[in-house]
Motif scaffolding. Structure first.
Motif, PDB file in Angstrom:
ATOM      1  N   GLY A  48       0.814  -1.217   0.000  1.00  0.00           N
ATOM      2  CA  GLY A  48       0.000   0.000   0.000  1.00  0.00           C
ATOM      3  C   GLY A  48       0.845   1.263   0.000  1.00  0.00           C
ATOM      4  O   GLY A  48       0.356   2.347  -0.256  1.00  0.00           O
ATOM      5  N   GLN A  49       2.129   1.153   0.350  1.00  0.00           N
ATOM      6  CA  GLN A  49       2.998   2.354   0.338  1.00  0.00           C
ATOM      7  C   GLN A  49       4.247   2.072  -0.478  1.00  0.00           C
ATOM      8  O   GLN A  49       5.339   2.528  -0.151  1.00  0.00           O
ATOM      9  N   GLU A  50       4.064   1.250  -1.534  1.00  0.00           N
ATOM     10  CA  GLU A  50       5.224   0.863  -2.324  1.00  0.00           C
ATOM     11  C   GLU A  50       5.840   2.067  -3.034  1.00  0.00           C
ATOM     12  O   GLU A  50       5.132   2.947  -3.515  1.00  0.00           O
ATOM     13  N   VAL A  51       7.150   2.048  -3.085  1.00  0.00           N
ATOM     14  CA  VAL A  51       7.904   3.064  -3.808  1.00  0.00           C
ATOM     15  C   VAL A  51       8.388   2.434  -5.113  1.00  0.00           C
ATOM     16  O   VAL A  51       8.865   1.295  -5.112  1.00  0.00           O
ATOM     17  N   THR A  52       8.232   3.157  -6.219  1.00  0.00           N
ATOM     18  CA  THR A  52       8.622   2.607  -7.512  1.00  0.00           C
ATOM     19  C   THR A  52       9.967   3.176  -7.937  1.00  0.00           C
ATOM     20  O   THR A  52      10.193   4.390  -7.834  1.00  0.00           O
ATOM     21  N   ASN A  53      10.827   2.298  -8.409  1.00  0.00           N
ATOM     22  CA  ASN A  53      12.171   2.698  -8.852  1.00  0.00           C
ATOM     23  C   ASN A  53      12.422   2.143 -10.245  1.00  0.00           C
ATOM     24  O   ASN A  53      11.946   1.057 -10.579  1.00  0.00           O
ATOM     25  N   LEU A  54      13.194   2.890 -11.009  1.00  0.00           N
ATOM     26  CA  LEU A  54      13.492   2.462 -12.380  1.00  0.00           C
ATOM     27  C   LEU A  54      14.996   2.502 -12.619  1.00  0.00           C
ATOM     28  O   LEU A  54      15.654   3.494 -12.283  1.00  0.00           O
ATOM     29  N   TYR A  55      15.529   1.410 -13.184  1.00  0.00           N
ATOM     30  CA  TYR A  55      16.897   1.439 -13.693  1.00  0.00           C
ATOM     31  C   TYR A  55      16.818   1.004 -15.152  1.00  0.00           C
ATOM     32  O   TYR A  55      16.412  -0.117 -15.462  1.00  0.00           O
ATOM     33  N   GLY A 127      30.084   2.828 -24.961  1.00  0.00           N
ATOM     34  CA  GLY A 127      29.603   2.779 -23.581  1.00  0.00           C
ATOM     35  C   GLY A 127      28.112   2.545 -23.441  1.00  0.00           C
ATOM     36  O   GLY A 127      27.437   2.094 -24.368  1.00  0.00           O
ATOM     37  N   THR A 128      27.621   2.893 -22.258  1.00  0.00           N
ATOM     38  CA  THR A 128      26.231   2.637 -21.882  1.00  0.00           C
ATOM     39  C   THR A 128      25.630   3.923 -21.332  1.00  0.00           C
ATOM     40  O   THR A 128      26.301   4.672 -20.626  1.00  0.00           O
ATOM     41  N   ILE A 129      24.361   4.147 -21.691  1.00  0.00           N
ATOM     42  CA  ILE A 129      23.610   5.257 -21.089  1.00  0.00           C
ATOM     43  C   ILE A 129      22.602   4.625 -20.134  1.00  0.00           C
ATOM     44  O   ILE A 129      21.963   3.619 -20.490  1.00  0.00           O
ATOM     45  N   SER A 130      22.463   5.182 -18.953  1.00  0.00           N
ATOM     46  CA  SER A 130      21.458   4.633 -18.047  1.00  0.00           C
ATOM     47  C   SER A 130      20.683   5.736 -17.334  1.00  0.00           C
ATOM     48  O   SER A 130      21.118   6.890 -17.278  1.00  0.00           O
ATOM     49  N   PHE A 131      19.519   5.331 -16.823  1.00  0.00           N
ATOM     50  CA  PHE A 131      18.666   6.217 -16.019  1.00  0.00           C
ATOM     51  C   PHE A 131      18.351   5.508 -14.710  1.00  0.00           C
ATOM     52  O   PHE A 131      18.055   4.312 -14.720  1.00  0.00           O
ATOM     53  N   LEU A 132      18.410   6.265 -13.639  1.00  0.00           N
ATOM     54  CA  LEU A 132      18.087   5.715 -12.321  1.00  0.00           C
ATOM     55  C   LEU A 132      17.123   6.692 -11.646  1.00  0.00           C
ATOM     56  O   LEU A 132      17.515   7.811 -11.283  1.00  0.00           O
ATOM     57  N   LEU A 133      15.858   6.278 -11.533  1.00  0.00           N
ATOM     58  CA  LEU A 133      14.831   7.202 -11.015  1.00  0.00           C
ATOM     59  C   LEU A 133      14.031   6.559  -9.895  1.00  0.00           C
ATOM     60  O   LEU A 133      13.837   5.342  -9.869  1.00  0.00           O
ATOM     61  N   THR A 134      13.548   7.419  -8.996  1.00  0.00           N
ATOM     62  CA  THR A 134      12.741   6.932  -7.882  1.00  0.00           C
ATOM     63  C   THR A 134      11.528   7.821  -7.670  1.00  0.00           C
ATOM     64  O   THR A 134      11.450   8.935  -8.218  1.00  0.00           O
ATOM     65  N   THR A 135      10.593   7.324  -6.830  1.00  0.00           N
ATOM     66  CA  THR A 135       9.451   8.154  -6.415  1.00  0.00           C
ATOM     67  C   THR A 135       9.563   8.496  -4.929  1.00  0.00           C
ATOM     68  O   THR A 135       8.589   8.905  -4.313  1.00  0.00           O
TER      69      THR A 135
END
Ligand SMILES: [Zn+2]
Length: 377
Positions: A48-55, A127-135
């Motif tokens: 119910g209070q999950e935080v979403t993260n993306l890599y 190389g590599t491009i990456s994204f690291l995002l959170t809520t």
């Protein structure tokens, strides 16, 4: 700039008040998938209070250049005080209004479009491009990048250099890069006196003037004089409470809250001992509790950070100052895994009613992110 504004408009429309924003993360993941990124979405935290993260990653080789940030925002406050709907982007002359324009959906829009444009010209980039995002950055940050970084730490290629788009600009985009932050420690002080009638003060001990004197003593204490990258430690009083509903009673006790932003010359326990020493000069009947929410850190001014500073200088025409001031950010977690620089829009306007940015600032930020891809890959 049209593409940046278009992405920003869509990001602002998500009411991703911390720690929510799964739909905004899905939108970004979808955008990146269309560019060929592999997206790993991971949730942490209680039901119910999950935080979403993306890599999200594109590429399999070093160096891995990562854009990091948070999609969550602080609440808009009283929406009636805004001159326009905080969740509907408004462009007025050269200004863009909306919650999160500065902190930090504007920066996310700039790096998404910078990557998209870069890939059009550089399909076979190194190389590599990456994204690291959170809520979960604007809240307590427990289930955001702190957990996500641990979760992805063994994924190859590991992140070599991270650009975190927090608002850092003081006057002009390009003037400031942050490579560390001061620590933060909260104190709760209660001083006890002897309750009595205000008409007979000789029969009571009023804790109120004692607290006032002790706090004045604390404000006047120089904890240090700063260091190369740190401004000096600073104490701010945030609350004084007598919990006294009437006017004719000297209260039994008075509580105060204060916070110290501190530099790496102190440990939390040393600082608490110094604070206790000052208070003990005014009272011997007190209770002091403290909790440290983040430790200070500063990274070595490495070749890579210097290279990023050169990119900022070449793009913006000003030599950025290297700083560590301001509140905490997810850099406090990221620096434990990789080098991180913070570079974004104007920090004055973050979290305010009528949060807005200049379009030309978005353009400059976009240019820096784009040049970073060209020069670092
Ligand atoms: Zn932020």
């Amino acid at each position: 700039m049209k593409s940046v504004l278009n992405v920003l408009e869509q990001l602002i429309a998500f009411k991703s008040i911390t720690p929510t924003g799964k739909d905004a993360i899905d939108f970004v993941a979808d955008y990146l998938q269309k560019l060929g990124f592999e997206c790993l979405i991971k949730t942490f935290g209680p039901n119910g209070q999950e935080v979403t993260n993306l890599y999200a990653t594109l590429g399999h080789e070093a160096p891995n250049i990562c854009f990091a940030g948070h999609i969550d925002i602080v609440p808009p406050g009283d929406e009636k005080l805004w001159q326009s709907d905080p969740f509907q982007m408004q462009v007025k002359d050269d200004l863009v209004f909306g919650r999160g324009t500065v902190d930090m959906k504007g920066a996310i829009a700039c790096c998404l479009v910078a990557v998209s444009e870069f890939l059009k010209e550089n399909k076979n980039h190194n190389g590599t491009i990456s994204f690291l995002l959170t809520t979960d950055e604007e809240g307590d940050g427990t289930h955001g990048l702190k957990e996500m970084l641990e979760y992805i730490k063994d994924i190859e290629p590991k992140i070599d250099f991270c650009i975190l788009g927090e608002p850092t600009t003081e006057h002009e985009v390009g003037d400031t890069i942050k490579i560390g932050r001061r620590g933060s420690i909260n104190f709760d002080l209660t001083i006890t006196g002897k309750q009595g009638h205000v008409a007979y003060p000789e029969k009571a001990i009023n804790p109120m003037p004692i607290v006032i004197s002790a706090l004045k003593g604390l404000i006047e204490t120089e904890f240090d004089s700063g260091s190369e990258f740190f401004q000096k430690s600073n104490l701010e009083i945030t609350s004084i409470e007598g919990q006294n509903p009437v006017r004719n009673v000297i209260p039994f006790s008075v509580s105060a809250k204060f916070n110290i932003r501190f530099i790496d010359k102190h440990t939390p326990s040393d600082l608490a001992a110094k604070v206790a020493h000052v208070i003990s000069q005014y009272s011997d009947d007190y209770e002091l509790k403290y909790s440290c929410t983040s430790l200070p850190f500063v990274q070595e001014y490495s070749k890579e950070i210097e290279r990023f500073a050169d990119i900022v200088y070449d793009t913006c025409g000003i030599r950025p100052k290297i700083k560590t001031n301001g509140g905490t950010s997810d850099a406090r977690f990221i620096h434990k895994y990789t080098q991180v620089v913070e570079f974004g829009l104007n920090c004055d306007l973050a979290h305010k009613i009528d949060e807005h940015t200049k379009i030309c600032d978005l353009q400059t930020l976009y240019n820096v992110y784009y040049s970073s891809l060209v020069k670092l890959l």
